[in-house]
Motif scaffolding. Sequence first.
Motif, mmCIF file in Angstrom:
data_model
loop_
_atom_site.group_PDB
_atom_site.id
_atom_site.type_symbol
_atom_site.label_atom_id
_atom_site.label_comp_id
_atom_site.label_asym_id
_atom_site.label_seq_id
_atom_site.Cartn_x
_atom_site.Cartn_y
_atom_site.Cartn_z
ATOM 1 N N ARG A 32 40.610 33.082 40.301
ATOM 2 C CA ARG A 32 40.448 33.924 41.487
ATOM 3 C C ARG A 32 40.444 33.086 42.752
ATOM 4 O O ARG A 32 41.006 33.486 43.783
ATOM 5 N N ALA A 33 39.813 31.913 42.699
ATOM 6 C CA ALA A 33 39.730 31.061 43.888
ATOM 7 C C ALA A 33 41.120 30.693 44.400
ATOM 8 O O ALA A 33 41.353 30.640 45.620
ATOM 9 N N LEU A 34 42.056 30.455 43.490
ATOM 10 C CA LEU A 34 43.424 30.140 43.904
ATOM 11 C C LEU A 34 44.042 31.307 44.662
ATOM 12 O O LEU A 34 44.707 31.120 45.689
ATOM 13 N N MET A 35 43.822 32.527 44.173
ATOM 14 C CA MET A 35 44.404 33.695 44.823
ATOM 15 C C MET A 35 43.681 34.008 46.129
ATOM 16 O O MET A 35 44.304 34.424 47.120
ATOM 17 N N LEU A 36 42.374 33.807 46.168
ATOM 18 C CA LEU A 36 41.627 34.040 47.407
ATOM 19 C C LEU A 36 42.096 33.092 48.510
ATOM 20 O O LEU A 36 42.219 33.493 49.669
ATOM 21 N N SER A 89 45.892 45.829 48.869
ATOM 22 C CA SER A 89 44.931 46.012 47.773
ATOM 23 C C SER A 89 44.213 44.709 47.462
ATOM 24 O O SER A 89 42.994 44.678 47.251
ATOM 25 N N MET A 90 44.963 43.615 47.424
ATOM 26 C CA MET A 90 44.343 42.325 47.137
ATOM 27 C C MET A 90 43.299 41.971 48.194
ATOM 28 O O MET A 90 42.178 41.559 47.866
ATOM 29 N N LEU A 91 43.666 42.129 49.459
ATOM 30 C CA LEU A 91 42.719 41.827 50.534
ATOM 31 C C LEU A 91 41.471 42.703 50.428
ATOM 32 O O LEU A 91 40.345 42.231 50.643
ATOM 33 N N SER A 92 41.673 43.964 50.098
ATOM 34 C CA SER A 92 40.547 44.894 49.998
ATOM 35 C C SER A 92 39.621 44.499 48.860
ATOM 36 O O SER A 92 38.395 44.527 48.991
ATOM 37 N N GLN A 93 40.203 44.125 47.727
ATOM 38 C CA GLN A 93 39.394 43.688 46.599
ATOM 39 C C GLN A 93 38.708 42.363 46.900
ATOM 40 O O GLN A 93 37.558 42.138 46.497
ATOM 41 N N ALA A 94 39.406 41.481 47.606
ATOM 42 C CA ALA A 94 38.806 40.207 47.984
ATOM 43 C C ALA A 94 37.598 40.436 48.892
ATOM 44 O O ALA A 94 36.547 39.803 48.720
ATOM 45 N N TYR A 95 37.758 41.352 49.838
ATOM 46 C CA TYR A 95 36.629 41.654 50.729
ATOM 47 C C TYR A 95 35.506 42.335 49.960
ATOM 48 O O TYR A 95 34.327 42.013 50.134
ATOM 49 N N GLN A 576 47.573 26.272 39.959
ATOM 50 C CA GLN A 576 47.722 25.353 41.081
ATOM 51 C C GLN A 576 47.801 26.163 42.373
ATOM 52 O O GLN A 576 48.197 27.325 42.369
ATOM 53 N N PRO A 577 47.387 25.552 43.488
ATOM 54 C CA PRO A 577 47.413 26.281 44.768
ATOM 55 C C PRO A 577 48.811 26.323 45.355
ATOM 56 O O PRO A 577 49.654 25.471 45.063
ATOM 57 N N ASP A 578 49.055 27.323 46.193
ATOM 58 C CA ASP A 578 50.320 27.437 46.903
ATOM 59 C C ASP A 578 50.111 28.359 48.094
ATOM 60 O O ASP A 578 49.490 29.418 47.962
ATOM 61 N N ALA A 579 50.613 27.978 49.242
ATOM 62 C CA ALA A 579 50.429 28.779 50.455
ATOM 63 C C ALA A 579 51.489 29.862 50.609
ATOM 64 O O ALA A 579 51.273 30.850 51.311
ATOM 65 N N GLU A 580 52.634 29.704 49.956
ATOM 66 C CA GLU A 580 53.757 30.614 50.148
ATOM 67 C C GLU A 580 53.839 31.691 49.081
ATOM 68 O O GLU A 580 54.222 32.825 49.363
ATOM 69 N N TYR A 581 53.470 31.350 47.842
ATOM 70 C CA TYR A 581 53.655 32.270 46.729
ATOM 71 C C TYR A 581 52.355 32.456 45.942
ATOM 72 O O TYR A 581 51.551 31.523 45.839
ATOM 73 N N PRO A 582 52.178 33.629 45.344
ATOM 74 C CA PRO A 582 50.994 33.829 44.493
ATOM 75 C C PRO A 582 51.108 33.137 43.142
ATOM 76 O O PRO A 582 50.119 33.017 42.433
ATOM 77 N N LEU A 583 52.313 32.679 42.778
ATOM 78 C CA LEU A 583 52.554 31.954 41.519
ATOM 79 C C LEU A 583 52.113 32.775 40.309
ATOM 80 O O LEU A 583 51.184 32.419 39.582
ATOM 81 N N VAL A 584 52.800 33.876 40.113
ATOM 82 C CA VAL A 584 52.516 34.784 38.996
ATOM 83 C C VAL A 584 53.829 35.082 38.280
ATOM 84 O O VAL A 584 54.871 35.244 38.917
ATOM 85 N N THR A 585 53.760 35.162 36.962
ATOM 86 C CA THR A 585 54.969 35.431 36.190
ATOM 87 C C THR A 585 55.452 36.863 36.363
ATOM 88 O O THR A 585 54.671 37.771 36.634
ATOM 89 N N GLY A 611 49.901 40.967 39.990
ATOM 90 C CA GLY A 611 49.193 39.721 39.725
ATOM 91 C C GLY A 611 48.168 39.413 40.794
ATOM 92 O O GLY A 611 47.067 38.926 40.500
ATOM 93 N N MET A 612 48.508 39.689 42.055
ATOM 94 C CA MET A 612 47.540 39.485 43.137
ATOM 95 C C MET A 612 46.336 40.404 42.954
ATOM 96 O O MET A 612 45.187 39.999 43.195
ATOM 97 N N GLU A 613 46.603 41.630 42.538
ATOM 98 C CA GLU A 613 45.500 42.571 42.333
ATOM 99 C C GLU A 613 44.635 42.155 41.144
ATOM 100 O O GLU A 613 43.407 42.181 41.223
ATOM 101 N N SER A 614 45.272 41.776 40.038
ATOM 102 C CA SER A 614 44.511 41.385 38.850
ATOM 103 C C SER A 614 43.554 40.241 39.160
ATOM 104 O O SER A 614 42.396 40.245 38.720
ATOM 105 N N ALA A 615 44.027 39.268 39.916
ATOM 106 C CA ALA A 615 43.248 38.056 40.147
ATOM 107 C C ALA A 615 42.093 38.253 41.118
ATOM 108 O O ALA A 615 41.276 37.346 41.295
ATOM 109 N N THR A 616 42.017 39.410 41.753
ATOM 110 C CA THR A 616 40.901 39.650 42.666
ATOM 111 C C THR A 616 39.982 40.765 42.167
ATOM 112 O O THR A 616 39.132 41.253 42.924
#
Length: 872
Positions: A32-36, A89-95, A576-585, A611-616
């Motif tokens: 989750r920290a990577l996606m956050l 949705s990801m931002l909302s779940q993160a918040y 691994q971290p990435d600023a451009e992509y969520p890195l999900v299959t 994938g962004m939603e799942s990880a948050t």
Amino acid sequence: MSVAAAPAAAGDLRPFALRDVVLGKGIFADKRALMLDYARGYDVNRLLQVFRANAGLPTLGAVAPGGWEGLDGEANGNLRGHYTGHFLSMLSQAYGSTGEAVYAEKISTMLGALVECRAALNKDPVLLGVPGRFATAVEQPRGSYQYLDLPAGVVGGSATITLSAWVRPSHASNWARIFDFGNDTTRYLYLAARNGNGVPRFAITTNGPGAEQGINGRAPLALGQWSHIAVTITGTTGTMYVNGEPVGTNTAMTLNPAALGQLRNNWVGRSNYPADPVFAGALEEINIWSRALSAGQITELQSQAAAATSAGRGDLASGPQGMTLRRTWGGPSHPGFLAAYPETQFITLETMTRPDYTVVWAPYYTAHKILKGLLDAYLNTGDPRALDLARGMGDWMYSRLRRLAPEVLQRMWGLFSSGEYGGLAEAVTDLYEITGNADHLSLARLFDLDSLITACADNRDVLDGLHANQHIPIFTGLVRRYDTTGEQRYLTAARNFWDMVVPHRMYSIGGTSDREFWRARDVIAGSLTDVNAETCCAHNMLKLSRSLFAHEQDPKYMDYYERTLFNQILGSKQDQPDAEYPLVTYFIGLAPGSVRDYTPKQGTTCCEGTGMESATKYQDTIYHQTADGSGLYVNLYSPSTVQWRGVTIAQATAFPFEQKSTLRITGSARFDLYLRIPGWARGAGVTVNDQPIPRVTPGTYVKISRWWRTGDTVRIGFPFTLRAERALDQPDVQSLMYGPVHLVACDPRTSLIPLGLYGNASLSGDLIGSVQPVAGKPLHYTVDGVELAPFFEATADAFHSYFRRVESRVVFGGLDSGVANVPGFLDDVWAAAPFASKGVFVQHVDTVAARYFTGTDRERIAGTARKARMSK
């Protein structure tokens, strides 16, 4: 910021809000920290670019993410806007999970922009002024579908003419027009910024493209820079100028505007060929004269506005000020409409009879992502703008769909891809629960795909050949429909559908589908490819399992949930971290030697979105509460803390790296505690304050009823065993599960690797004795020189999810009988595990051996079974 009350699903159980469950340190928190971090740093204006462009608003210099989320991606960006919904949705779940202000600020920015976009779409477009070459130019954002309309007859009757404009193209689109005057694709004249070779072209014809008389430039117009372009026609000579220099001449022209007569379409920026792109960029000093300017006058236009030169303003037309700005798709939109592409996507779908995603690509699917993002934003922040936008979308969809005949709706929803609508029925039902507007509940019913619902309600398996993720979310919507209407066929259809997928179309990681489709029932080994297990399918099967479990607390739903969450979902997010992509299959290839691709199709697919939603929201199913508040279900073992009824329950575990979990109670209350005992957990045990609980059975929930007080401690132990699972269609093709963890073989070979595992199996059937642990690498083992690793370690290394079971000799407890194995014999022996005692094992071996062997071989096998030292 306040939060809104979530819609209350029916059923025996209720989920917890994300804010009520806190994840502790562990693999879920790490993922989750990577996606956050990705969510925290990404500029949401990039996501809003396609919405602002579509609405004809300034795009603030933002660059769209690309891939599916832009005009240059697959199918010309016909799915753009979907990723923005996922991101919201990801931002909302993160918040909701963290309360960090940065996520709320990004949500607020997005909502504000979407409000502006909706308002702009619901009125006529307005010229977008930007600094020009001399004064104010008009900006045409790419994706706005805007053009300038000139008065009828603007060039009619002119035997000589000069076309002139300053242009600053923003995209290298071939055949985008600067000027185009014509009736259709037969009679016209145009000036294109780029032809098929990328250079400017002027052409005139009265008999279609094959009869064009033209002039081509020498070099492309520079992108992002101002260029002056002009064409003059006088007598039989046409000349093209770029930045004051003549770049092309045609001295054999027999056509001029007078030969065309009165023309219906008189456009700046739009082509009479519907497939051609609209000009993207800025335009200034658009002038048309009924005479041919001299080379000297063209030179004058390079340094000053036409009005200040000897040419003066164009006598036929001069702009862009005063010209009428229009959208190619008409407009304004209907009230409530909100999308990143024109409403024509929805209109065209209504008359389509065959799928073609290059024409229409799932507009209602995209609407679902946006609507769900808005609802998530409202539920997690309470921002009224989110609800207003969501309500408007619901009203707009109902006003559009209720007018369609039932047979039209059924045809639409049955179209592959074009008619896909995702979880829209579920989201619309949630909207109804919030608004109480009966129209929204009626809207949900309009998404019923009757043929599928009826077949599944009748328990007729019709899934072969269907697009998997187009249909899985339908059933989550049906469960929500049952919640609000009580119509039993909806719930029955969803239950039966789930049973058609699990295990009949399920891979070991929990995923389903091959090339996005379902193949024949029970064909697993025969469908292993490099494009199995679309990640969206796993995401939505988890949602369906969760919904069904709320109605019927059958542990099979949570056994599946655990398998899929701990394997496909965790393993779909790269570590691994990435600023451009969520890195999900997108797909997860399960063919031998597959390698996971974490940036498919430029990183903005449906699966990156889910994938962004799942990880948050990893914590959303660890616990459930009973509808009457009398009980707490512990479904998953993950370090976490839940607040409930004034009591805090803290779960401490390193699961799956340790085979136990501890619950500690703070506070005082009487309630029933339900502990899930996984189906794989033979030998599991539970204690309360160190006192054992009797009758702990795998595949059940243990119920503990008592008055709980601060300091009460519950311990659950579930010894892992290594087991092989056979493919339904080819029993010798197998996969390995260690407790809930799928172990894969790390090997680059592209054929099934042979492994033998029975030689040191215990009486329980546990195969762990046949593999060797790797020092310093938890859950890593070696066998036959091959390393086994947890699938959830999301590497880009080649792996084997399945292997071929090869047992060349009959060996028990490491003792070789000297007898060659007959295929099927050892499988039949160990299928009866666990064995209550060594004696039971020996008797069973002899009984099975009698079916496969005779004489000395049978005796040697039975003797080996008696002599072998077998652990329990």
